[in-house]
Design an enzyme around this catalytic site. Structure first.
Site, PDB file in Angstrom:
ATOM      1  N   ASP A   1      28.389  38.372  30.273  1.00 47.98           N
ATOM      2  CA  ASP A   1      27.199  38.783  29.892  1.00 47.98           C
ATOM      3  C   ASP A   1      26.717  40.046  30.953  1.00 47.98           C
ATOM      4  O   ASP A   1      25.447  40.155  30.865  1.00 47.98           O
ATOM      5  CB  ASP A   1      26.247  37.884  29.508  1.00 47.98           C
ATOM      6  N   GLU A   2      27.517  40.330  31.719  1.00 44.23           N
ATOM      7  CA  GLU A   2      26.911  41.364  32.714  1.00 44.23           C
ATOM      8  C   GLU A   2      27.899  42.360  33.164  1.00 44.23           C
ATOM      9  O   GLU A   2      29.159  41.830  33.341  1.00 44.23           O
ATOM     10  CB  GLU A   2      26.184  40.685  33.927  1.00 44.23           C
TER      11      GLU A   2
END
Length: 418
Positions: free
Chosen positions: A114-115
């Site tokens: 998620d990053e």
């Protein structure tokens, strides 16, 4: 006649973005269950030994945090609804998001599901100012995926990451190069990348509570108290970080760990789990063509006290036998354990491709063992459902062969690759 000096072209200031999806697992679940929006939500397995994978900001207001034991989270937020995770769905959408990032820039470094870091330097002429690009990313991720994200932008990777943290949730913060030190020196020292709890305690013991105070502290004092890490932190406090966005990240370690269904006191059971983890890690080393020259052991006791021990190998290895032997030795050297063990982990470190699949040992016993492990790999590839492994790990039917069902067996969690 005076020789004309050649003027060096000025380097274009870097524009680096850190994009972090907000409460990613929760937000993906809300795509399918929008009626739950606004409620206190926790994503975790339902078992008592589970940890929180993600929490909505409503639950976070009660003190719930990722990696917190689910039992503790339930105490803090008794009204929270626990949602079972759907890992394949998270990975699928993550891949689509990373593909979208590649339409913005071809320099993307994925940090996790998620990053990611994005180098936007070359995209400015095409897409506009850093603030315009950041706003565009946030808008299009919302439009395409229905998900919120936070963007931090700076000319240093670690400052971009700090900026995204400070802008959460669902926000954006741009730190221009001219205001880099002003931004950094306004922060508490705990906000600096690399300052964990123990390091913060040491710094605060020296009266250092802000990044500005850290920057103004003599390097030799920091080295005496924190070693090389002290000098590195001081450089970061002055904004000294020239690391580039890496489109391909070399694996630094491969590990696996297990949380037991019940705390374990038996040394024999811990040795058995070390053997199981070592085979899992060695198979992944061989599949990746990597060799390890270090092995580490991780133990977490009943009260969550966690310790790690590591050792250096005489030669790189891909052998489960070597990894198991060294990890077991680390366990034995700890001596009597003060408490039962909640979690155990093994990690292969200092990875390299030197030698690739070639076993560099001159020990005939180890060579024979790696030959046997290669056969196991071949059998597993041909018969994916077959239970192939050391005889000591095979149990008769009806004697707790399912992971997580027998007393003291683990819940089954892979620590992954760094």
């Amino acid at each position: 006649m005076q020789a004309q000096q050649t003027r060096q072209p000025e380097r274009t200031p870097r524009v680096l973005a850190h994009v972090d999806m907000d409460a990613y697992f929760v937000e993906v679940e809300l795509l399918d269950r929008p009626e739950l929006r606004g409620r206190k939500l926790i994503v975790a397995q339902g078992s008592g030994r589970s940890v929180v994978l993600s929490a909505s900001y409503e639950a976070r207001a009660d003190g719930v945090r990722s990696a917190m034991p689910l039992a503790r989270a339930r105490q803090l937020s008794p009204q929270a609804l626990v949602l079972a995770p759907h890992q394949s769905r998270y990975r699928e959408i993550s891949q689509e998001i990373m593909t979208y990032f590649s339409t913005v820039t071809d320099t993307v470094e994925q940090l996790s599901v998620d990053e990611a870091f994005l180098d936007l330097t070359g995209a400015r002429r095409r897409l506009g100012s850093p603030a315009e690009i950041g706003a565009r990313i946030r808008r299009e991720i919302r439009e395409i995926f229905g998900l919120p994200c936070t963007v931090g932008i700076a000319d240093r990777k670690f400052i971009a990451k700090i900026a995204s943290t400070r802008a959460k949730p669902d926000g954006m913060l741009v730190v221009p190069p001219a205001r880099r030190l002003e931004f950094l020196h306004s922060l508490p020292v705990r906000a600096l990348w690399g300052v964990g709890g123990r390091t913060a305690e040491v710094l605060e013991g020296l009266g250092i509570t802000t990044v500005r105070q850290l920057a103004e502290t003599p390097e030799d004092l920091l080295r005496r108290r924190l070693g090389v890490a002290g000098a590195q932190l001081r450089r970061l406090a002055w904004g000294d970080d020239e690391r580039e966005v890496e489109t391909q990240r070399e694996e630094k370690s491969i590990g696996a760990e297990e949380t037991f269904a019940e705390d374990v006191s038996s040394t024999e059971a811990l040795h058995e789990e070390i053997l199981r983890l070592s085979h899992r890690i060695a198979a992944r080393l061989r599949a990746a063509g990597l060799s390890a020259q270090g092995v580490s052991l991780k133990l977490r006791y009943r009260d969550f006290e966690t310790l790690t021990r590591s050792t250096t190998l005489t030669h790189p290895t891909q052998s489960a036998l070597t990894i198991r032997t060294r990890a077991a030795g680390l366990l034995d050297r700890l001596g009597a354990r003060p408490q039962p063990v909640r979690l155990i982990g093994v990690r292969a470190e200092r990875l390299s491709r030197e030698g690739g699949a070639l076993q560099l040992s001159f020990d005939r016993a180890e060579t024979n063992w790696i030959d046997a492990e290669n056969v196991l790999d071949a059998v597993a590839r041909r018969f994916p459902g077959a239970a192939v492994g050391p005889a000591s790990l095979l149990r008769p039917e009806g004697h707790g062969s399912e992971e997580g069902t027998s007393q003291g067996r683990p819940s089954g969690r892979d620590a992954g690759t760094e």
